[in-house]
Design a protein around this motif. Structure first.
Motif, PDB file in Angstrom:
ATOM      1  N   ASP A 158       0.828  -1.194   0.000  1.00 25.54           N
ATOM      2  CA  ASP A 158       0.000   0.000   0.000  1.00 25.54           C
ATOM      3  C   ASP A 158       0.866   1.248   0.000  1.00 25.54           C
ATOM      4  O   ASP A 158       2.086   1.181   0.130  1.00 25.54           O
ATOM      5  N   LEU A 159       0.214   2.364  -0.159  1.00 22.02           N
ATOM      6  CA  LEU A 159       0.929   3.612  -0.353  1.00 22.02           C
ATOM      7  C   LEU A 159       1.791   3.964   0.854  1.00 22.02           C
ATOM      8  O   LEU A 159       2.953   4.348   0.709  1.00 22.02           O
ATOM      9  N   THR A 160       1.215   3.812   2.051  1.00 24.82           N
ATOM     10  CA  THR A 160       1.974   4.172   3.256  1.00 24.82           C
ATOM     11  C   THR A 160       3.226   3.306   3.372  1.00 24.82           C
ATOM     12  O   THR A 160       4.299   3.813   3.671  1.00 24.82           O
ATOM     13  N   ALA A 161       3.070   2.006   3.104  1.00 21.02           N
ATOM     14  CA  ALA A 161       4.225   1.116   3.192  1.00 21.02           C
ATOM     15  C   ALA A 161       5.280   1.536   2.173  1.00 21.02           C
ATOM     16  O   ALA A 161       6.470   1.552   2.467  1.00 21.02           O
ATOM     17  N   THR A 162       4.824   1.889   0.975  1.00 23.57           N
ATOM     18  CA  THR A 162       5.780   2.286  -0.058  1.00 23.57           C
ATOM     19  C   THR A 162       6.531   3.542   0.348  1.00 23.57           C
ATOM     20  O   THR A 162       7.742   3.638   0.167  1.00 23.57           O
ATOM     21  N   LEU A 163       5.801   4.503   0.924  1.00 25.36           N
ATOM     22  CA  LEU A 163       6.467   5.726   1.392  1.00 25.36           C
ATOM     23  C   LEU A 163       7.492   5.384   2.475  1.00 25.36           C
ATOM     24  O   LEU A 163       8.615   5.892   2.472  1.00 25.36           O
ATOM     25  N   PHE A 164       7.075   4.507   3.371  1.00 24.23           N
ATOM     26  CA  PHE A 164       7.950   4.066   4.463  1.00 24.23           C
ATOM     27  C   PHE A 164       9.229   3.448   3.889  1.00 24.23           C
ATOM     28  O   PHE A 164      10.349   3.804   4.275  1.00 24.23           O
ATOM     29  N   PHE A 165       9.052   2.556   2.918  1.00 24.50           N
ATOM     30  CA  PHE A 165      10.217   1.909   2.303  1.00 24.50           C
ATOM     31  C   PHE A 165      11.092   2.936   1.582  1.00 24.50           C
ATOM     32  O   PHE A 165      12.319   2.847   1.610  1.00 24.50           O
ATOM     33  N   SER A 166      10.442   3.914   0.937  1.00 21.03           N
ATOM     34  CA  SER A 166      11.215   4.932   0.219  1.00 21.03           C
ATOM     35  C   SER A 166      12.126   5.676   1.178  1.00 21.03           C
ATOM     36  O   SER A 166      13.284   5.968   0.861  1.00 21.03           O
ATOM     37  N   ALA A 205     -14.440  -1.355  -4.614  1.00 21.61           N
ATOM     38  CA  ALA A 205     -15.119  -1.713  -5.849  1.00 21.61           C
ATOM     39  C   ALA A 205     -15.432  -0.438  -6.597  1.00 21.61           C
ATOM     40  O   ALA A 205     -15.993   0.500  -6.026  1.00 21.61           O
ATOM     41  N   GLU A 206     -15.017  -0.394  -7.838  1.00 19.29           N
ATOM     42  CA  GLU A 206     -15.268   0.783  -8.653  1.00 19.29           C
ATOM     43  C   GLU A 206     -16.248   0.404  -9.752  1.00 19.29           C
ATOM     44  O   GLU A 206     -15.961  -0.457 -10.580  1.00 19.29           O
ATOM     45  N   PHE A 207     -17.389   1.072  -9.731  1.00 18.51           N
ATOM     46  CA  PHE A 207     -18.459   0.719 -10.662  1.00 18.51           C
ATOM     47  C   PHE A 207     -18.415   1.599 -11.885  1.00 18.51           C
ATOM     48  O   PHE A 207     -18.115   2.787 -11.800  1.00 18.51           O
ATOM     49  N   SER A 208     -18.687   1.010 -13.023  1.00 11.36           N
ATOM     50  CA  SER A 208     -18.718   1.852 -14.219  1.00 11.36           C
ATOM     51  C   SER A 208     -20.149   2.273 -14.553  1.00 11.36           C
ATOM     52  O   SER A 208     -20.355   3.102 -15.406  1.00 11.36           O
ATOM     53  N   GLY A 209     -21.099   1.708 -13.883  1.00 18.59           N
ATOM     54  CA  GLY A 209     -22.475   2.140 -14.094  1.00 18.59           C
ATOM     55  C   GLY A 209     -23.059   2.621 -12.791  1.00 18.59           C
ATOM     56  O   GLY A 209     -22.354   3.219 -11.982  1.00 18.59           O
ATOM     57  N   PRO A 210     -24.337   2.373 -12.552  1.00 18.54           N
ATOM     58  CA  PRO A 210     -24.954   2.780 -11.286  1.00 18.54           C
ATOM     59  C   PRO A 210     -24.463   1.913 -10.128  1.00 18.54           C
ATOM     60  O   PRO A 210     -24.020   0.775 -10.335  1.00 18.54           O
ATOM     61  N   ILE A 219     -10.151  12.133   1.257  1.00 20.13           N
ATOM     62  CA  ILE A 219      -9.126  12.458   0.248  1.00 20.13           C
ATOM     63  C   ILE A 219      -8.011  11.426   0.289  1.00 20.13           C
ATOM     64  O   ILE A 219      -7.562  10.915  -0.744  1.00 20.13           O
ATOM     65  N   LEU A 220      -7.594  11.071   1.520  1.00 20.77           N
ATOM     66  CA  LEU A 220      -6.529  10.066   1.668  1.00 20.77           C
ATOM     67  C   LEU A 220      -6.955   8.739   1.046  1.00 20.77           C
ATOM     68  O   LEU A 220      -6.181   8.081   0.349  1.00 20.77           O
ATOM     69  N   ALA A 221      -8.239   8.387   1.287  1.00 25.11           N
ATOM     70  CA  ALA A 221      -8.744   7.125   0.732  1.00 25.11           C
ATOM     71  C   ALA A 221      -8.718   7.182  -0.786  1.00 25.11           C
ATOM     72  O   ALA A 221      -8.384   6.209  -1.462  1.00 25.11           O
ATOM     73  N   SER A 231      -6.237   5.670  -6.028  1.00 23.35           N
ATOM     74  CA  SER A 231      -5.553   5.954  -7.297  1.00 23.35           C
ATOM     75  C   SER A 231      -4.222   5.225  -7.339  1.00 23.35           C
ATOM     76  O   SER A 231      -3.791   4.739  -8.387  1.00 23.35           O
ATOM     77  N   TRP A 232      -3.545   5.165  -6.185  1.00 21.60           N
ATOM     78  CA  TRP A 232      -2.266   4.448  -6.090  1.00 21.60           C
ATOM     79  C   TRP A 232      -2.459   2.984  -6.482  1.00 21.60           C
ATOM     80  O   TRP A 232      -1.751   2.450  -7.321  1.00 21.60           O
ATOM     81  N   SER A 233      -3.490   2.378  -5.868  1.00 23.36           N
ATOM     82  CA  SER A 233      -3.733   0.961  -6.143  1.00 23.36           C
ATOM     83  C   SER A 233      -3.990   0.749  -7.623  1.00 23.36           C
ATOM     84  O   SER A 233      -3.493  -0.181  -8.238  1.00 23.36           O
ATOM     85  N   GLU A 234      -4.795   1.673  -8.171  1.00 24.07           N
ATOM     86  CA  GLU A 234      -5.229   1.443  -9.536  1.00 24.07           C
ATOM     87  C   GLU A 234      -4.091   1.709 -10.517  1.00 24.07           C
ATOM     88  O   GLU A 234      -3.873   0.941 -11.448  1.00 24.07           O
ATOM     89  N   SER A 235      -3.322   2.812 -10.280  1.00 26.35           N
ATOM     90  CA  SER A 235      -2.347   3.198 -11.292  1.00 26.35           C
ATOM     91  C   SER A 235      -1.055   2.402 -11.174  1.00 26.35           C
ATOM     92  O   SER A 235      -0.484   1.995 -12.177  1.00 26.35           O
TER      93      SER A 235
END
Lengths: 660, 326
Positions: free
Chosen positions: A130-138, A224-229, A520-522, A527-531
């Motif tokens: 996850d992002l926090t772990a990656t920052l930590f490792f950086s 879960a990211e929905f592309s419809g309703p 915002i953090l979420a 976005s981190w997970s997805e990109s």
């Protein structure tokens, strides 16, 4: 100042930074370490920290260390079978790191430890992405490079070392990103040993009360990211595990069959359909999450997702890293797909000689002449007509838990209700099973739902001969809010959650501003997970296609070539900027001097001394200039042979230069 | 055999590649760069990470792998850039004696803003020594190790640096633009004087110790006077520079001579003579030197002393024998 290379003149930064980095790496991989390695690490850490702080140079004899390492390797090999290749390797690296850490003397020692730490960080990344772990490792990586830099310029201040390392690391980042986007992504070269994850999650055995433990956790389970309703809150039943065997206390899976079915969704568009992407966090089980009835559109990387008779999605191995898969769900379809081939009888299994009061009670409220529907009505009425309460902290029910729950305590969590309800249905002759999964979730944006551990839920499916499996949620009878607005609002005593939640991130909800920040953090995390995490061959292809149009072999090689040129230009620019920085004061003056004379047609040869040059040039100049040149030479000598830092001498050179 | 041939080719190539010069500035013509052992290991780690990241389909690990590659690339240029900020000039102003550590004086300049340079050097097969450049040091003393008496053409001196992360090693082999005269190690000895007048009476010796010099008086300081003759007492009183005038007991013409039978302990004798040459010069006395065939006429001053020392350094036993055979 001459130092023999073995007497490293270190700034304090290096050992401290390395010890600190070691501690951080230790925490990131500690879950896969053996017990004795943990102890070894702790001891070595203390010794190394003491040595770093006190600065002692006492060394341990090589013979002792070699003996120790042979001993350690022997133990590692002994346990290797139980621990698997990956964990054994991590343990081995950690032991090597420890043994080197207590004997840091030469430059090479520090470099070996840094290298091992870099590799261990990569191993830690198998478990935490996850992002926090990656920052930590950086930050650890940055620290390691600052320490390496301090090895190379020990006379500089700590700030200078950190600054230098940071500048270089930041310069490396654009190049890294470019390489990441452009370098072709390959399929796995060979199968790697699976990393056993220690993440919490739903378990394959449910004893009422277990899920209440989960409810105290605010860890993310999946998004879960929905592309419809979006489905409405009462439709959000995320199926994960189906339990069908009851021993009087706990529910479990009767037999693990790895059946797998492909089904074709109806092709007509009249059926209601949800299209969504699930980004699942690592979990200890191999079960995935889906709304009913799922149709798999894209698997997780190379892992195939199985779809079985119980409408579950599963993998062959537990999900040891974040995974992304794409689904279509058809909620309006009845669960009738497998009604022909299922062995319905086993959903009537009940243990004998337990919970006698419930057995008697069912005999009194139902009889064989009643329809299935009316039986279910009668059983559900028990929950509606008695003062049941929904609570996270139900009392312990060690003997005959269903009896105690139904007739004495009447306090429980969703798993108590589901367990009791299923048991009663089976006693009444209706095939039934428990489904555990998650219910609800937090809507993050117009298209995104986040599901946390506290959304864990258990509900019931009963078999009706005409409609196949039908979902019943006894919790909803007692606490309707649980389904509509989530866990926290539905608790009879809202304080319960507050007291129980160890990391009360969720309570930010009470403050609008903090809640905004949390959302915002979420969003960033998503976005981190997805990109980054979801970046695979397909996304790479489509990204490159967006940027450069259709990609064939020639185009692709142009893109690669172009990016290498881009990298070269980038590095060239950095160096160009650097080399235009002013050199020392004297060199600037000297350059100026050479320019002045070359304008008059005299160019100083390389290797020619100033005196030679001046004596060569002097005869061709008028008296005044020749005199000035002599003065220049004298001023230069004064400067050169007094002290480099003599500002007076520099001023003199400057004055003479102006006269020239 | 092959190794010798290879070494010869290498030195020949180096002579063409990096010609001898009084001063060197490190640049593209004389700088070599390769990954250090640590650098190769990091390259190896990057390959491992690529395999690990690909097999686990783990993008974070791949990112770290690309990061290391990017850092290696940047570090390559940084190392070169840093190394080429150095310039070096060798200085031949010192005297070197046998069996003592020879330290070569070099003026090393480092043109880098606010950075403290670090440069390693190595002479022939010794280990790397570290020089920390600070802006106010004038000269660096480079240890070359011990040498035997004689005139030495020095091997090339290797300078290297592994800044900024130790991933790459930049180095160069520099030729030292002069040959080294290593004088015999001075060994304390009593002065045996053979006056030219009593030339053949070799056994008629007279012991003179420097303590026998008697203070004759005080006179005005002249620039040729040795500094230890200055009467600091008077300077302290503010009476200006005055020299103490010593009476010279030893006659003006002293000849230092190598004993004819000293072929067995030649080095010891030469060492003793070296000591005497230095001692006599310190007291500004006129003396000559006779080593077998070679003769240096009595004289005084720094130039004379250096000539004598050079003669002592290069004297070989063959010269001695030819003299006696004749």
């Amino acid at each position: 100042m001459i130092f023999q290379s073995w007497q490293l003149n270190l700034s304090k930064l290096t050992p401290l930074a390395i010890v600190f980095a070691f501690a951080c790496v230790f925490f990131s991989v500690q879950s896969s370490l053996m017990g004795w390695v943990l102890v070894l690490c702790a001891c070595c850490f203390c010794i190394a920290l003491y040595k770093a702080l006190v600065g002692t140079q006492r060394r341990i004899e090589n013979r002792t260390l070699n003996l120790l390492s042979i001993f350690c390797i022997a133990i590692l090999l002994w346990y290797a079978g139980d621990f698997g290749l990956l964990r054994t390797m991590i343990n081995l690296m950690m032991v090597a790191c420890c043994l080197k850490l207590i004997n840091l003397h030469r430059k090479a020692d520090y470099q070996i430890v840094s290298m091992t730490l870099l590799f261990l960080i990569a191993c830690g990344m198998i478990f935490h992405q996850d992002l926090t772990a990656t920052l930590f490792f950086s930050i650890i990586i940055l620290l390691i490079f600052a320490a390496l830099n301090a090895l190379e310029q020990p006379k500089s201040s700590i700030n200078k070392n950190i600054k230098d390392a940071t500048v270089l690391v930041l310069q490396a980042l654009p190049v890294t990103l470019l390489l990441f986007i452009v370098t072709p992504k390959l399929s796995p070269l060979w199968q790697m040993p699976a990393a056993k994850s220690t993440q919490t999650g739903l378990s394959e055995t449910v004893t009422p009360g277990d899920i209440a433990e989960l409810a105290k956790s605010t860890d993310l389970v999946f998004r879960a990211e929905f592309s419809g309703p979006l489905p409405s809150p009462d439709e959000r039943y995320w199926r994960s595990i189906v339990l069908d065997y009851f021993d009087g206390k706990s529910w479990s899976i009767a037999k693990q069959n790895y059946d797998s079915y492909n089904w074709q969704a109806p092709s007509d568009n009249s059926n209601k359909k949800y299209e969504y992407v699930v980004i699942a966090e690592p979990t200890s089980t191999r079960w995935l999450y889906s709304l009913d009835i799922p149709e798999v559109r894209q698997d997780i990387g190379i892992q195939n997702i199985r779809f079985n008779q119980r409408y579950q999605l599963s993998l062959d191995n537990p999900l040891y890293k974040q995974g992304l898969y794409v689904l279509n769900s058809y909620p309006a379809l009845a669960l009738t797909l497998f009604s022909q081939i299922q062995d319905i009888e086993r959903y009537l299994q009940v243990p004998e000689n337990t919970n006698p009061r419930t057995q008697d009670y069912i005999k009194t409220i139902t009889n064989d002449n009643m329809s299935v529907d009316s039986k279910i009505q009668a059983i559900a009425a028990h929950f509606a007509n008695h003062p049941f309460k929904y609570t996270l902290a139900p009392p312990l029910m060690p003997t005959d838990p269903v009896d105690t729950f139904l007739f004495d305590q009447q306090l429980g969590f969703c798993s108590h209700y589901a367990s009791a309800f299923t048991y009663m249905l089976r006693l009444a002759g209706i095939p039934a099973r428990i489904v555990t999964g998650y219910q609800g979730g937090e809507q993050q944006s117009q298209s995104l739902i986040s599901i946390y551990q506290y959304d864990a839920h258990a509900w019931v499916e009963a078999w009706q001969p005409d409609k196949a499996w039908v979902r019943y949620d006894p919790t909803a009878i007692v606490a309707p809010n649980r389904v509509i607005s989530g866990l926290i609002d539905s608790l009879t005593n809202g304080q319960e959650f507050r007291q129980e939640a160890s990391f009360a991130f969720l309570l930010f909800k009470d403050f609008p501003l903090l809640n905004e920040i949390r959302l915002i953090l979420a969003e960033i995390d998503h976005s981190w997970s997805e990109s980054i995490l979801g970046f695979n061959q397909d996304t790479q292809k489509s990204l490159l296609k967006d940027m450069f149009g259709n990609l064939d072999a020639t185009n692709m090689s142009y893109v690669l070539l172009g990016s290498f040129i881009l990298i070269a230009i980038f590095i060239g620019t950095i160096l160009l900027i650097k080399s235009h920085q002013p050199r020392s004061e004297w060199q600037k003056l000297n350059q100026h001097f050479n320019q002045k004379l070359s304008k008059r047609g005299f160019v100083k040869n390389t290797g020619e001394t100033l005196a030679d040059f001046i004596s060569r040039v002097k005869p061709n100049l008028d008296e005044h200039s020749a005199d000035t040149l002599d003065q220049y030479q004298r001023a230069y000598y004064v400067y050169q042979y007094q002290s480099h830092q003599n500002p007076e001498a520099l001023q003199q050179i400057k004055r003479v230069l102006n006269r020239l | 055999m092959l190794k010798k041939w290879f070494m010869r080719q290498k030195s020949h190539w180096l002579d063409k590649r990096i010609p001898i010069a009084q001063a060197y500035t490190f640049d593209v013509n004389n700088t070599f760069i390769m990954p250090s052992i640590f650098g190769w290991s990091v390259i190896g780690i990057s390959v491992c990470l690529f395999v690990l990241g690909t097999n686990y389909q783990n993008n974070i690990i791949l990112l770290v792998c690309y990061f290391l590659i990017a850092l290696l690339l940047l570090s390559l240029f940084q190392s070169y850039f840093y190394f080429t900020r150095f310039s070096i000039k060798f200085n031949n102003a010192d005297e070197y004696y046998a069996n003592r550590d020879v330290t070569l004086r070099a003026d090393i300049q480092f043109a880098h803003k606010e950075s403290f340079g670090q440069l390693m050097y190595r002479y022939s097969k010794s280990i790397d020594n570290v020089i920390n450049i600070e802006h106010d040091t004038l000269f660096q003393h480079l240890k070359l190790g011990k040498f035997a008496r004689g005139q030495h053409n020095l091997d090339r001196l290797t300078f290297s640096s592994t800044y900024p992360f130790g991933l790459f090693r930049c180095w160069t082999h520099l030729a030292i633009p002069f040959s080294l005269n290593v004088y015999p190690e001075p060994i304390k000895a009593a002065l045996v004087v053979n006056n030219t007048e009593q030339n053949d009476k070799a056994d008629a010796q007279r012991l003179v110790s420097s303590s026998s010099e008697e203070l004759q008086g005080i006179r005005e300081y002249s620039t040729t006077d040795p500094i230890h003759h200055v009467s600091w007492k008077h300077v302290a009183k503010g009476q200006g520079l005055l020299s103490k005038d010593f009476a010279e007991h030893v006659s003006a013409k002293t000849i230092l001579r190598l004993k004819p039978n000293s072929s067995l302990n030649l080095e010891l004798e030469l060492s003793k003579l070296t000591y005497l040459v230095n001692q006599l010069s310190r007291h500004s006395q006129t003396f000559g030197l006779e080593l077998g065939r070679q003769q240096i006429l009595p004289n005084t001053g720094e130039g004379h002393r250096l000539q004598c020392l050079k003669e002592l350094a290069t004297f070989s036993i063959n010269d001695f024998f030819t003299e006696h055979q004749r």
